[in-house]
Design a protein around this motif. Structure first.
Motif, PDB file in Angstrom:
ATOM      1  N   ILE A  64       0.768  -1.175  -0.003  1.00 45.80           N
ATOM      2  CA  ILE A  64      -0.083  -0.088  -0.062  1.00 45.80           C
ATOM      3  C   ILE A  64       0.738   1.256  -0.150  1.00 45.80           C
ATOM      4  CG2 ILE A  64      -0.097   0.031   2.600  1.00 45.80           C
ATOM      5  CD1 ILE A  64      -3.293   0.647   2.171  1.00 45.80           C
ATOM      6  N   ARG A  65       0.357   2.156  -0.732  1.00 46.24           N
ATOM      7  CA  ARG A  65       1.102   3.590  -0.560  1.00 46.24           C
ATOM      8  C   ARG A  65       0.744   4.394   0.788  1.00 46.24           C
ATOM      9  NH1 ARG A  65       4.080   5.431  -4.796  1.00 46.24           N
ATOM     10  NH2 ARG A  65       4.014   7.559  -3.843  1.00 46.24           N
ATOM     11  N   LEU A  66       1.676   5.193   1.026  1.00 47.60           N
ATOM     12  CA  LEU A  66       1.525   5.821   2.223  1.00 47.60           C
ATOM     13  C   LEU A  66       1.489   7.466   2.135  1.00 47.60           C
ATOM     14  CD1 LEU A  66       4.133   3.561   4.081  1.00 47.60           C
ATOM     15  CD2 LEU A  66       1.459   3.372   4.325  1.00 47.60           C
ATOM     16  N   GLY A  67       0.984   8.108   2.972  1.00 46.99           N
ATOM     17  CA  GLY A  67       1.006   9.448   2.966  1.00 46.99           C
ATOM     18  C   GLY A  67       0.503  10.296   3.980  1.00 46.99           C
ATOM     19  N   THR A  68       0.847  11.552   3.825  1.00 47.95           N
ATOM     20  CA  THR A  68      -0.024  12.754   4.353  1.00 47.95           C
ATOM     21  C   THR A  68      -0.900  13.182   3.909  1.00 47.95           C
ATOM     22  OG1 THR A  68       1.586  14.472   3.666  1.00 47.95           O
ATOM     23  CG2 THR A  68       2.033  13.369   5.681  1.00 47.95           C
ATOM     24  N   LEU A  69      -2.301  13.496   4.566  1.00 51.90           N
ATOM     25  CA  LEU A  69      -3.399  14.021   3.848  1.00 51.90           C
ATOM     26  C   LEU A  69      -3.940  15.193   4.797  1.00 51.90           C
ATOM     27  CD1 LEU A  69      -4.376  13.647   1.051  1.00 51.90           C
ATOM     28  CD2 LEU A  69      -6.159  12.232   1.975  1.00 51.90           C
ATOM     29  N   VAL A  70      -3.561  16.400   4.891  1.00 49.59           N
ATOM     30  CA  VAL A  70      -2.308  16.860   4.474  1.00 49.59           C
ATOM     31  C   VAL A  70      -1.299  17.413   5.346  1.00 49.59           C
ATOM     32  CG1 VAL A  70      -3.340  17.263   2.179  1.00 49.59           C
ATOM     33  CG2 VAL A  70      -3.379  19.028   3.851  1.00 49.59           C
ATOM     34  N   ALA A  85      10.800  13.348   4.592  1.00 45.59           N
ATOM     35  CA  ALA A  85      10.287  12.638   3.220  1.00 45.59           C
ATOM     36  C   ALA A  85      11.263  11.541   2.748  1.00 45.59           C
ATOM     37  CB  ALA A  85       9.882  13.515   2.340  1.00 45.59           C
ATOM     38  N   VAL A  86      12.516  12.041   2.709  1.00 43.94           N
ATOM     39  CA  VAL A  86      13.541  11.243   1.829  1.00 43.94           C
ATOM     40  C   VAL A  86      13.647   9.966   2.883  1.00 43.94           C
ATOM     41  CG1 VAL A  86      15.987  10.977   1.565  1.00 43.94           C
ATOM     42  CG2 VAL A  86      14.742  13.022   0.699  1.00 43.94           C
ATOM     43  N   THR A  97       3.715   9.375  -0.498  1.00 41.64           N
ATOM     44  CA  THR A  97       3.152  10.556  -1.448  1.00 41.64           C
ATOM     45  C   THR A  97       2.887  11.573  -0.318  1.00 41.64           C
ATOM     46  OG1 THR A  97       1.702   9.256  -2.749  1.00 41.64           O
ATOM     47  CG2 THR A  97       1.066  11.190  -2.513  1.00 41.64           C
ATOM     48  N   ILE A  98       3.247  12.827  -0.753  1.00 42.99           N
ATOM     49  CA  ILE A  98       3.040  14.157   0.231  1.00 42.99           C
ATOM     50  C   ILE A  98       1.946  14.758  -0.152  1.00 42.99           C
ATOM     51  CG2 ILE A  98       4.200  16.075   1.012  1.00 42.99           C
ATOM     52  CD1 ILE A  98       6.877  14.990   0.727  1.00 42.99           C
ATOM     53  N   PRO A 167       5.916  12.312  -5.054  1.00 40.17           N
ATOM     54  CA  PRO A 167       4.702  13.109  -5.607  1.00 40.17           C
ATOM     55  C   PRO A 167       4.220  13.657  -4.854  1.00 40.17           C
ATOM     56  CG  PRO A 167       4.253  10.490  -5.430  1.00 40.17           C
ATOM     57  CD  PRO A 167       5.603  10.440  -5.189  1.00 40.17           C
ATOM     58  N   PHE A 168       3.796  14.881  -5.146  1.00 36.47           N
ATOM     59  CA  PHE A 168       2.964  15.888  -4.327  1.00 36.47           C
ATOM     60  C   PHE A 168       1.519  16.031  -4.594  1.00 36.47           C
ATOM     61  CE2 PHE A 168       6.713  19.361  -3.965  1.00 36.47           C
ATOM     62  CZ  PHE A 168       7.370  18.532  -3.176  1.00 36.47           C
ATOM     63  N   TYR A 169       0.620  15.729  -3.725  1.00 28.26           N
ATOM     64  CA  TYR A 169      -0.941  15.743  -3.978  1.00 28.26           C
ATOM     65  C   TYR A 169      -0.986  17.263  -3.241  1.00 28.26           C
ATOM     66  CZ  TYR A 169      -1.747  11.200  -5.480  1.00 28.26           C
ATOM     67  OH  TYR A 169      -1.888   9.973  -6.467  1.00 28.26           O
ATOM     68  N   VAL A 170      -1.486  18.262  -4.177  1.00 26.89           N
ATOM     69  CA  VAL A 170      -1.756  19.700  -3.493  1.00 26.89           C
ATOM     70  C   VAL A 170      -3.203  19.710  -3.410  1.00 26.89           C
ATOM     71  CG1 VAL A 170      -1.168  21.999  -3.784  1.00 26.89           C
ATOM     72  CG2 VAL A 170       0.438  20.248  -4.721  1.00 26.89           C
ATOM     73  N   ALA A 171      -3.553  19.924  -1.932  1.00 26.75           N
ATOM     74  CA  ALA A 171      -4.838  20.574  -1.608  1.00 26.75           C
ATOM     75  C   ALA A 171      -5.047  21.854  -2.087  1.00 26.75           C
ATOM     76  CB  ALA A 171      -4.998  20.035  -0.146  1.00 26.75           C
TER      77      ALA A 171
END
Length: 296
Positions: A64-70, A85-86, A97-98, A167-171
């Motif tokens: 599974i991918r992992l990330g902050t939201l947000v 992040a690195v 994913t950030i 990758p950046f997911y921008v809110a």
């Protein structure tokens, strides 16, 4: 269309790791967590740090991918966030994913002793934060002086597993944030009308998202970018819609947003005695059957 989940960082790890592993087993595309110091009705209850939680989740999961939201500039700095992040990207084998936004006026906004920033100040800071974070994650060494954020020979070696960076997911819903999403994002995130998503009648909620998608398309056009390159992510849980009430309700809801162009839906892992309380059995059935019934 993809289906992901948000797991709030409220569990001691002995219990929390079971939830992250279960999310992996259920086949969710990604599992995210909120990056806050505390949050709303959970303020006086257990709440753990997002980055350590994601690091632990990386060792407890396989696919599974992992990330902050947000995450946001409210209590973060690009230099330290880049280093973290690195690290998470490395521990997870390139699954980070950030999710990132300008931040709000909640508890995080004043926890460090500062006055809460105005909307313009948040936008100004985000407009400097995101480009610097982009550079820090692409380069071995970065020096830059800004009004709000600076870096002096900041090292990030060996860099991200994912190239050229995570990758950046921008809110974003405002014009300045959408421009940043179009320029720097690999994805875009919305949760509905930012002025009051729960106040929008259920039948009008899709029109709000359709309008935001149109503005995102305009922002991409201004950058000379094809909007199809961005994932369009809808975070469920803030509107009056109740797609987790049943499998049929989810399929109807998901189908509506798939037609609008949303490519990833994110639902909250059930939390008893909270605004995210839902039947666990129904939730898991949605996870395993929902998109299949939709025809995805």
């Amino acid at each position: 269309m993809r289906l992901s989940t948000v797991i709030l960082p409220i569990h001691r790890w002995g219990e929390g790791q079971k939830i992250w592993r279960r999310a992996d087993d259920l086949g969710f595309h990604a599992a995210y967590t909120y990056d806050h110091l505390s949050w709303r009705s959970f303020r006086d209850a257990p709440w753990f740090g997002a980055i350590p939680t994601l690091t632990a989740a990386a060792t407890a999961t396989e696919r599974i991918r992992l990330g902050t939201l947000v995450t946001s500039p409210n209590f973060r700095h690009p230099v330290t966030l880049a280093k973290e992040a690195v690290t998470v990207d490395d521990v997870s084998g390139g699954r980070l994913t950030i999710g990132i936004g300008a931040g709000g006026i909640g508890f995080d906004a004043t926890a460090l002793g500062q006055e809460a920033w105005t909307g313009k100040e948040r936008a100004d800071r985000f407009g400097e934060f995101l480009p610097l974070l982009d550079k820090l994650l692409r380069q071995d060494a970065t020096t830059e002086t800004g009004r709000y954020y600076s870096a002096v020979e900041a090292r990030n070696i060996p860099g991200c597993v994912q190239r050229p960076r995570v990758p950046f997911y921008v809110a974003a819903t405002g014009s300045r944030g959408l421009r940043l999403a179009a320029e720097y994002g690999q994805g875009w995130v919305t949760y509905g009308d930012p002025k009051g998503p729960a106040d929008v009648p259920v039948e009008q909620a899709p029109a709000v998202i359709a309008g935001q998608l149109a503005k995102l398309g305009e922002a991409c056009a201004a950058q000379g970018r094809d909007p199809r390159e961005l994932e369009k992510v809808l975070l469920q849980g803030s509107t009056a819609e109740r797609p987790l009430a049943s499998l049929d309700a989810f399929v109807d809801w998901a189908g509506t947003y798939q037609e609008l162009g949303i490519t990833e839906l994110v639902v909250h892992w059930p939390v008893a005695d909270s605004i995210f309380e839902n039947d666990q059995a129904v939730f898991e059935r949605i996870a395993t059957e929902g998109l299949a019934q939709l025809g995805s």
